[in-house]
Design a protein around this motif. Structure first.
Motif, short mmCIF file in Angstrom:
data_model
loop_
_atom_site.label_atom_id
_atom_site.label_comp_id
_atom_site.label_asym_id
_atom_site.label_seq_id
_atom_site.Cartn_x
_atom_site.Cartn_y
_atom_site.Cartn_z
N GLU A 42 0.83 -1.05 -0.11
CA GLU A 42 -0.04 -0.06 -0.01
C GLU A 42 0.67 1.34 0.00
O GLU A 42 1.55 1.46 0.87
N MET A 43 1.03 1.85 -1.06
CA MET A 43 1.92 3.11 -1.15
C MET A 43 1.09 4.21 -0.45
O MET A 43 0.07 4.68 -1.08
N ARG A 44 2.35 4.81 0.48
CA ARG A 44 1.84 6.11 0.78
C ARG A 44 2.89 7.37 0.86
O ARG A 44 4.08 6.84 0.38
N SER A 45 2.73 8.45 1.35
CA SER A 45 3.56 9.49 1.36
C SER A 45 4.63 9.68 2.59
O SER A 45 5.44 10.37 2.28
N SER A 46 4.27 8.70 3.54
CA SER A 46 5.34 8.81 4.64
C SER A 46 5.40 7.33 5.34
O SER A 46 4.46 6.59 4.82
N GLN A 47 6.23 7.35 6.17
CA GLN A 47 6.36 5.82 6.68
C GLN A 47 5.00 5.84 7.72
O GLN A 47 4.36 6.58 8.06
N THR A 48 5.01 4.24 8.32
CA THR A 48 4.19 4.26 9.54
C THR A 48 5.06 3.26 10.68
O THR A 48 5.72 2.39 10.13
N SER A 49 4.72 3.52 11.66
CA SER A 49 5.33 2.70 12.73
C SER A 49 4.29 1.74 13.20
O SER A 49 4.60 0.83 14.26
N VAL A 50 3.04 1.52 12.94
CA VAL A 50 2.29 0.46 12.99
C VAL A 50 2.51 -0.80 12.38
O VAL A 50 2.71 -0.87 11.32
N ARG A 51 2.21 -1.76 13.35
CA ARG A 51 2.35 -2.88 13.11
C ARG A 51 1.50 -3.95 13.62
O ARG A 51 0.94 -3.54 14.50
N GLY A 52 0.96 -5.07 12.88
CA GLY A 52 -0.01 -5.82 13.25
C GLY A 52 -1.39 -5.59 12.49
O GLY A 52 -1.46 -4.90 11.59
N PRO A 53 -2.38 -6.39 13.03
CA PRO A 53 -3.72 -6.25 12.43
C PRO A 53 -4.73 -5.06 12.33
O PRO A 53 -4.43 -4.37 13.60
N VAL A 54 -5.05 -4.60 11.15
CA VAL A 54 -5.77 -3.57 11.06
C VAL A 54 -7.07 -3.75 10.24
O VAL A 54 -7.26 -4.81 9.35
N ALA A 55 -8.31 -3.14 10.48
CA ALA A 55 -9.43 -3.23 9.70
C ALA A 55 -9.20 -2.27 8.47
O ALA A 55 -8.31 -1.43 8.30
N LEU A 56 -9.44 -2.93 7.26
CA LEU A 56 -9.48 -2.30 6.00
C LEU A 56 -10.81 -1.35 5.73
O LEU A 56 -11.71 -2.09 5.33
N LYS A 102 4.26 11.37 -5.02
CA LYS A 102 4.79 11.63 -4.06
C LYS A 102 4.75 10.24 -3.11
O LYS A 102 5.25 10.21 -1.90
N TRP A 103 3.90 9.38 -3.58
CA TRP A 103 3.71 8.17 -2.78
C TRP A 103 4.78 7.17 -2.97
O TRP A 103 4.66 6.14 -3.75
N ASN A 104 5.92 7.47 -2.25
CA ASN A 104 7.39 6.43 -2.47
C ASN A 104 7.58 5.91 -0.94
O ASN A 104 8.75 5.32 -0.90
N HIS A 105 6.57 5.28 -0.17
CA HIS A 105 6.70 4.41 0.81
C HIS A 105 5.75 3.59 0.74
O HIS A 105 4.49 3.52 0.25
N ALA A 106 6.22 2.11 0.79
CA ALA A 106 5.37 0.96 0.78
C ALA A 106 5.07 0.75 2.24
O ALA A 106 5.93 0.23 3.07
N TRP A 107 3.70 0.41 2.64
CA TRP A 107 3.26 -0.32 3.77
C TRP A 107 2.97 -1.70 3.51
O TRP A 107 1.94 -1.90 2.49
N ILE A 108 3.61 -2.66 3.87
CA ILE A 108 3.67 -4.02 3.39
C ILE A 108 2.71 -4.81 4.24
O ILE A 108 2.64 -4.69 5.38
N LEU A 109 1.49 -5.67 3.50
CA LEU A 109 0.41 -6.14 4.15
C LEU A 109 0.69 -7.61 3.80
O LEU A 109 1.11 -8.08 2.93
N GLY A 110 -0.05 -8.34 4.83
CA GLY A 110 -0.23 -9.88 4.69
C GLY A 110 -1.21 -10.26 5.34
O GLY A 110 -1.95 -9.53 5.99
#
Length: 245
Positions: A42-56, A102-110
């Protein structure tokens, strides 16, 4: 590629008491591609420190349509890295080659799971990326995920099911649904270990979900107590019966 820890360490505690408490808002067509297994970045414009399950959450619909685990956050990615990993993010060159991209950060989902029935939630004003889920949405999400896991664990092999088909009676799995889309959920409707059902002023309390459901089936119009999005318990009436799956 640079892997990031969010500067202040990873945020944890997204699940409390078995409930997913946070939702990530994603627009179409990207959320559809994620739920279909076509992309996991999921491409975003900044990093995230969140890890673990999230609702979509599908942007603009007010509904939760799936759940996923944020496994990592990488970036900022170079043009070459975005180009080389197009099969992971599914953003076309007509988009990422633009000067204003500007969306040059990848939030990797599994561990992506699509919900059988979208769940409505209360959207707070100003929420753009993250949403703290209200009590009712958390409980309904937990209930649906629990039912899915239980069905998967209890489902017999195909050969065994066929062998018992002629002797196994059909069990009514339908439950009553209220006008707001909520249903008589085994997890969400339990209060202090009891289910409260029946007409106002003549309500009955059952410690067993199946007994409470059987009582509702005998009523002309099923009525039960459940928490609203603010956590207040009130009576709702059935407008239909169906399967939460």
């Amino acid at each position: 590629m640079k892997r990031e820890d969010g500067g202040g360490g990873q945020q944890t505690g997204l699940i409390q008491d078995g409930e997913v408490r946070r939702g990530l808002i994603i627009a179409q067509p990207w959320i559809g591609k994620i739920l279909r297994g076509e992309k996991n970045w999921e491409m975003r414009s900044s990093q995230t420190s969140v890890r673990g399950p999230v609702a979509l959450i599908e942007k603009g619909t007010g509904t939760i349509t799936g759940i996923a685990t944020i496994q990592d956050s990488i970036g900022p990615l170079s043009f070459e890295e975005i180009f080389d990993n197009e099969d992971k993010h599914r953003v076309g060159p007509e988009i990422y080659t633009r000067d204003d991209y500007k969306w040059n950060h990848a939030w990797i989902l599994g561990q992506v799971t699509s919900l059988a029935k979208p769940i409505r939630y209360r959207h707070k004003s100003g929420a753009v990326i993250w949403v703290e889920l209200d009590d009712l949405a958390r409980k309904e999400l937990k209930c649906q995920l629990t039912n899915t896991e239980s069905a998967s664990l209890k489902r017999p092999p195909a050969s065994a099911a066929v062998a018992r088909q002629s002797v196994t009676p059909q069990i009514d799995q339908s439950v009553p649904f209220a006008r707001d889309g909520s249903w008589f959920c085994q997890k969400a409707c339990s209060r202090n270990g009891y289910y409260t059902v029946g007409e106002k002023g003549a309500e009955k309390r059952f410690p067993d979900y199946r007994s409470a459901l059987d009582y509702l089936r005998k009523m002309p119009t099923a009525k039960w107590r459940r928490p609203n999005p603010k956590g207040n318990w009130g009576i709702v009436s059935a407008v239909r019966w169906g399967s939460p799956d």
